[in-house]
Scaffold this motif. Structure first.
Motif, mmCIF file in Angstrom:
data_model
loop_
_atom_site.group_PDB
_atom_site.id
_atom_site.type_symbol
_atom_site.label_atom_id
_atom_site.label_comp_id
_atom_site.label_asym_id
_atom_site.label_seq_id
_atom_site.Cartn_x
_atom_site.Cartn_y
_atom_site.Cartn_z
ATOM 1 N N TYR A 27 0.758 -1.172 -0.123
ATOM 2 C CA TYR A 27 0.175 0.150 -0.107
ATOM 3 C C TYR A 27 0.841 1.368 0.162
ATOM 4 N N PRO A 28 0.284 2.398 -0.324
ATOM 5 C CA PRO A 28 1.164 3.623 -0.458
ATOM 6 C C PRO A 28 2.325 3.914 0.502
ATOM 7 N N SER A 29 1.891 3.704 1.803
ATOM 8 C CA SER A 29 2.832 4.076 3.065
ATOM 9 C C SER A 29 3.422 2.952 3.586
ATOM 10 N N PHE A 30 3.503 1.696 2.761
ATOM 11 C CA PHE A 30 4.492 0.566 3.552
ATOM 12 C C PHE A 30 5.673 0.676 3.760
ATOM 13 N N ALA A 31 6.755 1.237 3.124
ATOM 14 C CA ALA A 31 7.844 1.472 3.276
ATOM 15 C C ALA A 31 8.175 2.386 4.678
ATOM 16 N N ALA A 32 7.120 3.560 4.445
ATOM 17 C CA ALA A 32 7.307 4.118 5.789
ATOM 18 C C ALA A 32 6.879 3.730 7.088
ATOM 19 N N ASP A 33 5.846 2.853 6.810
ATOM 20 C CA ASP A 33 5.243 2.057 8.292
ATOM 21 C C ASP A 33 6.421 1.054 8.515
ATOM 22 N N VAL A 34 7.105 0.462 7.624
ATOM 23 C CA VAL A 34 8.190 -0.526 8.068
ATOM 24 C C VAL A 34 9.403 0.153 8.991
ATOM 25 N N GLU A 35 9.612 1.419 8.545
ATOM 26 C CA GLU A 35 10.590 2.214 9.325
ATOM 27 C C GLU A 35 9.820 2.438 10.583
ATOM 28 N N LYS A 36 8.812 2.674 10.949
ATOM 29 C CA LYS A 36 8.232 2.716 12.217
ATOM 30 C C LYS A 36 8.306 1.455 13.076
ATOM 31 N N LEU A 37 8.601 0.463 12.342
ATOM 32 C CA LEU A 37 8.850 -0.898 13.226
ATOM 33 C C LEU A 37 10.329 -0.845 13.863
ATOM 34 N N GLU A 38 11.073 0.211 13.470
ATOM 35 C CA GLU A 38 12.345 0.042 13.884
ATOM 36 C C GLU A 38 13.300 -1.220 13.885
ATOM 37 N N GLY A 39 12.949 -2.212 14.681
ATOM 38 C CA GLY A 39 13.803 -3.285 14.569
ATOM 39 C C GLY A 39 13.366 -4.393 13.296
ATOM 40 N N ALA A 40 12.919 -3.728 12.545
ATOM 41 C CA ALA A 40 12.496 -4.601 11.080
ATOM 42 C C ALA A 40 13.220 -4.141 9.829
ATOM 43 N N LYS A 41 13.460 -4.921 8.964
ATOM 44 C CA LYS A 41 14.161 -4.681 7.875
ATOM 45 C C LYS A 41 13.365 -5.129 6.643
ATOM 46 N N LEU A 42 13.023 -4.046 5.630
ATOM 47 C CA LEU A 42 11.993 -4.170 4.555
ATOM 48 C C LEU A 42 12.683 -5.258 3.397
ATOM 49 N N GLY A 43 12.025 -5.959 2.735
ATOM 50 C CA GLY A 43 12.292 -6.720 1.692
ATOM 51 C C GLY A 43 10.889 -6.710 0.861
ATOM 52 N N GLY A 44 11.160 -6.995 -0.508
ATOM 53 C CA GLY A 44 9.946 -6.897 -1.344
ATOM 54 C C GLY A 44 8.677 -6.446 -0.589
ATOM 55 N N GLY A 45 7.622 -7.357 -0.685
ATOM 56 C CA GLY A 45 6.377 -7.129 -0.022
ATOM 57 C C GLY A 45 6.383 -7.859 1.500
ATOM 58 N N CYS A 46 7.633 -7.888 1.969
ATOM 59 C CA CYS A 46 7.560 -8.475 3.299
ATOM 60 C C CYS A 46 8.701 -7.706 4.367
ATOM 61 N N VAL A 47 8.589 -8.215 5.520
ATOM 62 C CA VAL A 47 9.243 -7.502 6.695
ATOM 63 C C VAL A 47 10.237 -8.774 7.339
ATOM 64 N N TYR A 48 11.499 -8.372 7.799
ATOM 65 C CA TYR A 48 12.174 -9.243 8.473
ATOM 66 C C TYR A 48 12.496 -8.797 9.862
#
Length: 133
Positions: A89-110
């Motif tokens: 969704y439009p704010s996906f990458a920005a929301d992943v940044e809010k997770l702090e302990g997570a890393k972005l990958g494609g359509g997933c989060v590590y």
């Protein structure tokens, strides 16, 4: 066209989680299963041999190819737990940044540990993902 290998199975989610050797990863998988079951309002199902998916939808590729998939799911891998989202969704990458302990990958989060992330942000991401058509 090759057929997708990862499909919904009748395997037991409970048995899969019980078979996770690392206690911390097993505890995270149990907690994440309960969290996503409530957030998605769907029972967990095994997809392939190592993905727990919630809900069911049709994933459509730009090429026109369609396949059954889950809107939200996860796989408790050895190095990290991978949380899958059906669509960006439009704010996906920005929301992943809010997770702090997570890393972005494609359509997933590590994530390394469930305690490392803000579950309120994860819930927001699940809600936003479920609204994408």
């Amino acid at each position: 066209m090759a057929e997708i290998k990862t499909k919904k199975t009748e395997s037991s989610v409970t048995k899969f989680i019980a078979g996770i050797g690392d206690k911390a990863r097993r505890e995270d998988a149990t907690a994440l299963t309960a969290f996503l079951k409530k957030a998605v309002k769907a029972e967990p199902k095994m997809w392939g041999s190592a993905i727990i998916g919630f809900g069911s939808s049709v994933l459509k590729y730009p090429s026109g190819r369609e396949m059954d998939w889950f809107p939200v799911g996860f796989s408790p891998r050895k190095a990290a737990t991978v949380i899958y989202f059906n669509k960006k969704y439009p704010s996906f990458a920005a929301d992943v940044e809010k997770l702090e302990g997570a890393k972005l990958g494609g359509g997933c989060v590590y994530i390394k540990r469930l305690d490392d992330i803000d579950l309120k942000v994860l819930k927001l991401m699940v809600d936003r993902t479920l609204k994408v058509k």
